[in-house]
Design a protein around this motif. Sequence first.
Motif, mmCIF file in Angstrom:
data_model
loop_
_atom_site.group_PDB
_atom_site.id
_atom_site.type_symbol
_atom_site.label_atom_id
_atom_site.label_comp_id
_atom_site.label_asym_id
_atom_site.label_seq_id
_atom_site.Cartn_x
_atom_site.Cartn_y
_atom_site.Cartn_z
ATOM 1 N N PRO A 233 0.779 -1.250 0.000
ATOM 2 C CA PRO A 233 0.000 0.000 0.000
ATOM 3 C C PRO A 233 0.807 1.295 0.000
ATOM 4 C CG PRO A 233 -0.956 -1.594 1.528
ATOM 5 C CD PRO A 233 0.339 -2.175 1.058
ATOM 6 N N VAL A 234 2.018 1.306 0.576
ATOM 7 C CA VAL A 234 2.782 2.548 0.647
ATOM 8 C C VAL A 234 3.072 3.108 -0.742
ATOM 9 C CG1 VAL A 234 5.046 1.419 0.709
ATOM 10 C CG2 VAL A 234 4.770 3.683 1.718
ATOM 11 N N TYR A 235 3.146 2.237 -1.757
ATOM 12 C CA TYR A 235 3.458 2.700 -3.109
ATOM 13 C C TYR A 235 2.302 3.451 -3.758
ATOM 14 C CZ TYR A 235 7.910 0.264 -3.124
ATOM 15 O OH TYR A 235 9.202 -0.122 -2.843
ATOM 16 N N ASN A 236 1.122 3.408 -3.141
ATOM 17 C CA ASN A 236 0.010 4.210 -3.654
ATOM 18 C C ASN A 236 0.276 5.705 -3.499
ATOM 19 O OD1 ASN A 236 -1.374 1.830 -4.235
ATOM 20 N ND2 ASN A 236 -2.427 1.803 -2.260
ATOM 21 N N ASN A 237 1.255 6.061 -2.672
ATOM 22 C CA ASN A 237 1.601 7.466 -2.450
ATOM 23 C C ASN A 237 2.551 8.025 -3.518
ATOM 24 O OD1 ASN A 237 0.268 7.788 0.207
ATOM 25 N ND2 ASN A 237 1.796 6.295 0.875
ATOM 26 N N PHE A 238 3.029 7.161 -4.415
ATOM 27 C CA PHE A 238 4.052 7.588 -5.364
ATOM 28 C C PHE A 238 3.557 7.474 -6.797
ATOM 29 C CE2 PHE A 238 6.495 5.395 -1.841
ATOM 30 C CZ PHE A 238 6.711 6.567 -1.126
ATOM 31 N N ASP A 239 4.023 8.384 -7.617
ATOM 32 C CA ASP A 239 3.708 8.378 -9.049
ATOM 33 C C ASP A 239 4.856 7.725 -9.801
ATOM 34 O OD1 ASP A 239 2.660 8.880 -11.558
ATOM 35 O OD2 ASP A 239 3.484 10.917 -11.653
ATOM 36 N N PHE A 240 4.616 6.551 -10.359
ATOM 37 C CA PHE A 240 5.628 5.850 -11.147
ATOM 38 C C PHE A 240 4.933 4.916 -12.125
ATOM 39 C CE2 PHE A 240 4.623 2.996 -7.735
ATOM 40 C CZ PHE A 240 4.833 1.706 -8.210
ATOM 41 N N ASP A 241 5.653 4.498 -13.139
ATOM 42 C CA ASP A 241 5.087 3.662 -14.194
ATOM 43 C C ASP A 241 5.578 2.222 -14.077
ATOM 44 O OD1 ASP A 241 3.749 5.852 -15.442
ATOM 45 O OD2 ASP A 241 5.638 6.441 -16.394
ATOM 46 N N GLU A 242 4.754 1.299 -14.530
ATOM 47 C CA GLU A 242 5.174 -0.093 -14.671
ATOM 48 C C GLU A 242 5.781 -0.247 -16.062
ATOM 49 O OE1 GLU A 242 3.506 -4.676 -14.189
ATOM 50 O OE2 GLU A 242 2.128 -2.995 -14.027
ATOM 51 N N ILE A 243 7.046 -0.581 -16.127
ATOM 52 C CA ILE A 243 7.757 -0.675 -17.405
ATOM 53 C C ILE A 243 7.371 -1.969 -18.113
ATOM 54 C CG2 ILE A 243 10.007 -0.747 -18.534
ATOM 55 C CD1 ILE A 243 9.338 1.938 -17.211
ATOM 56 N N LEU A 244 6.899 -1.840 -19.344
ATOM 57 C CA LEU A 244 6.503 -2.999 -20.149
ATOM 58 C C LEU A 244 7.157 -2.922 -21.521
ATOM 59 C CD1 LEU A 244 2.674 -3.085 -19.347
ATOM 60 C CD2 LEU A 244 4.404 -4.634 -18.435
ATOM 61 N N TYR A 245 7.702 -4.041 -21.962
ATOM 62 C CA TYR A 245 8.224 -4.187 -23.326
ATOM 63 C C TYR A 245 7.484 -5.343 -23.988
ATOM 64 C CZ TYR A 245 12.293 -1.033 -22.997
ATOM 65 O OH TYR A 245 13.096 0.071 -22.893
ATOM 66 N N ASP A 246 7.357 -5.292 -25.304
ATOM 67 C CA ASP A 246 6.693 -6.368 -26.038
ATOM 68 C C ASP A 246 7.667 -7.300 -26.743
ATOM 69 O OD1 ASP A 246 4.074 -5.529 -25.386
ATOM 70 O OD2 ASP A 246 4.144 -4.001 -26.959
ATOM 71 N N GLU A 247 8.940 -6.894 -26.847
ATOM 72 C CA GLU A 247 9.902 -7.686 -27.628
ATOM 73 C C GLU A 247 10.162 -9.067 -27.036
ATOM 74 O OE1 GLU A 247 10.838 -3.375 -28.529
ATOM 75 O OE2 GLU A 247 10.137 -4.593 -26.843
ATOM 76 N N GLY A 248 10.219 -9.185 -25.707
ATOM 77 C CA GLY A 248 10.384 -10.481 -25.060
ATOM 78 C C GLY A 248 11.744 -11.130 -25.211
ATOM 79 N N ASP A 249 12.744 -10.398 -25.707
ATOM 80 C CA ASP A 249 14.068 -10.983 -25.923
ATOM 81 C C ASP A 249 15.051 -10.486 -24.862
ATOM 82 O OD1 ASP A 249 14.235 -8.373 -26.726
ATOM 83 O OD2 ASP A 249 14.733 -8.788 -28.817
ATOM 84 N N VAL A 250 16.325 -10.840 -25.035
ATOM 85 C CA VAL A 250 17.345 -10.405 -24.082
ATOM 86 C C VAL A 250 17.411 -8.880 -24.029
ATOM 87 C CG1 VAL A 250 19.821 -10.425 -23.566
ATOM 88 C CG2 VAL A 250 18.700 -12.524 -24.333
ATOM 89 N N TYR A 251 17.298 -8.252 -25.181
ATOM 90 C CA TYR A 251 17.269 -6.786 -25.262
ATOM 91 C C TYR A 251 16.195 -6.212 -24.341
ATOM 92 C CZ TYR A 251 15.865 -2.262 -27.276
ATOM 93 O OH TYR A 251 15.496 -0.957 -27.447
ATOM 94 N N ALA A 252 14.993 -6.751 -24.414
ATOM 95 C CA ALA A 252 13.874 -6.249 -23.603
ATOM 96 C C ALA A 252 14.110 -6.486 -22.124
ATOM 97 C CB ALA A 252 12.568 -6.911 -24.046
ATOM 98 N N ARG A 253 14.694 -7.631 -21.785
ATOM 99 C CA ARG A 253 14.932 -7.922 -20.374
ATOM 100 C C ARG A 253 16.019 -7.016 -19.793
ATOM 101 N NH1 ARG A 253 13.422 -13.029 -22.395
ATOM 102 N NH2 ARG A 253 15.520 -13.810 -22.852
ATOM 103 N N ILE A 254 16.966 -6.587 -20.620
ATOM 104 C CA ILE A 254 17.978 -5.636 -20.167
ATOM 105 C C ILE A 254 17.365 -4.259 -19.957
ATOM 106 C CG2 ILE A 254 20.052 -4.365 -20.853
ATOM 107 C CD1 ILE A 254 20.993 -6.914 -22.293
ATOM 108 N N PHE A 255 16.633 -3.771 -20.951
ATOM 109 C CA PHE A 255 16.167 -2.389 -20.893
ATOM 110 C C PHE A 255 14.935 -2.218 -19.998
ATOM 111 C CE2 PHE A 255 19.029 -2.126 -24.438
ATOM 112 C CZ PHE A 255 19.630 -0.888 -24.213
ATOM 113 N N THR A 256 14.216 -3.303 -19.727
ATOM 114 C CA THR A 256 13.178 -3.227 -18.695
ATOM 115 C C THR A 256 13.814 -2.856 -17.359
ATOM 116 O OG1 THR A 256 11.760 -4.859 -19.789
ATOM 117 C CG2 THR A 256 11.412 -4.525 -17.433
ATOM 118 N N ARG A 257 14.940 -3.480 -17.056
ATOM 119 C CA ARG A 257 15.613 -3.204 -15.781
ATOM 120 C C ARG A 257 16.246 -1.813 -15.767
ATOM 121 N NH1 ARG A 257 15.598 -8.657 -16.556
ATOM 122 N NH2 ARG A 257 15.263 -9.941 -14.704
ATOM 123 N N ILE A 258 16.836 -1.405 -16.874
ATOM 124 C CA ILE A 258 17.408 -0.056 -16.923
ATOM 125 C C ILE A 258 16.317 0.991 -16.703
ATOM 126 C CG2 ILE A 258 18.485 1.663 -18.427
ATOM 127 C CD1 ILE A 258 20.101 -0.591 -19.692
#
Length: 369
Positions: A233-258
Amino acid sequence: MYEFAIGPVHPTMLEPHRLRLFIEDETIKDAELVIGTNFRGIELIMEGLPPEKINIIAEKVCGICSHIHVWTCVKLVEEVCNIYVPERAEYIRAIVEEYERIHSHMLFLGHILEVIGFETLAYRTFMIREPIMQSLEMITGNRVQNSCPLIGGIRPRCNIKERDIPKLLERIEKFKDDLKKLKERILNDPMIMVRVKEVGYLDKETAMKYHALGPTARASGLKSDMRKLGYVPVYNNFDFDEILYDEGDVYARIFTRIDECFESVKIIEQALNHLNELDKEFYNPNYELKKFKPKHTFNEAQRGQVMYSYGLDEHFRVRQVKIRTPTATNLACMEKILPGHHVSEAELIIVSCDPCFTCTDRMIKIIKE
């Protein structure tokens, strides 16, 4: 077809595992990932201890994710026993967790750059990560084993001082600028892109079937963030986005974390800027425990959903402990998608889900007939 085994000790591995690859003309036809080297019996060690003491052990489940394990561990008993936790404590727990998320993602990035063969960029990644570690030490007194949450709040030494906030904000701003430059450097390097794009493709349906979690799931377009799903619940106080990629490859898994590092920076900045407006109370020592059957609670660790489950007996001793970490199902996804790739891409694909074998290993009991 012949078998090619990697591990349990190999230069690309941070932790031991054994990867059995069945090869034909250097193409993977089948794969089997074997774990179990790191089993330590932590759930059994917790059995029969008071809940205050298992927090010390929970922190040892994973060195990189130490804070999230303690937080989730105390979160369970707080929820079931209706223990009041001051808002300031919840904010500081979230701040420490987002610092920990950044340091984990940067460790992953440095490791995968090393596996690709770019050691210079790996070293630069660790240089950029260093101020994050210094900030964790400033807040908690430790760089890795932070020992921040207690049942009912946080430890007194973790109560962020007003005089430290400008320095913390200055460091996080510099980190953000440095990470932007590093991201551009990686994106503009064709030798890195050719190694990571369209490699290790995990489609959304397979990710759902094998229960991918965290950034691994989100890199395949699957929403999975426990912070956004209302479990913290504490995260309801913050404005942030859920990062989503559609590529599903190693590239996407790297840049999701970045990209998640940038969202963590947003959360930290909001929390630090609001901290002085909160009440000074950070710990509630006047809580009462009660007997309860095993219950479970969830949190969003660096690699995805983490679950803690246990109960308290009539003597307020912990019973039937179960800890589920996200790597197990993420590894199942990687094992599934290995066939069809060149043998040289095997460890890169495994590393791309950011596995933590030590917190995943479970005991295997073999019954001889």
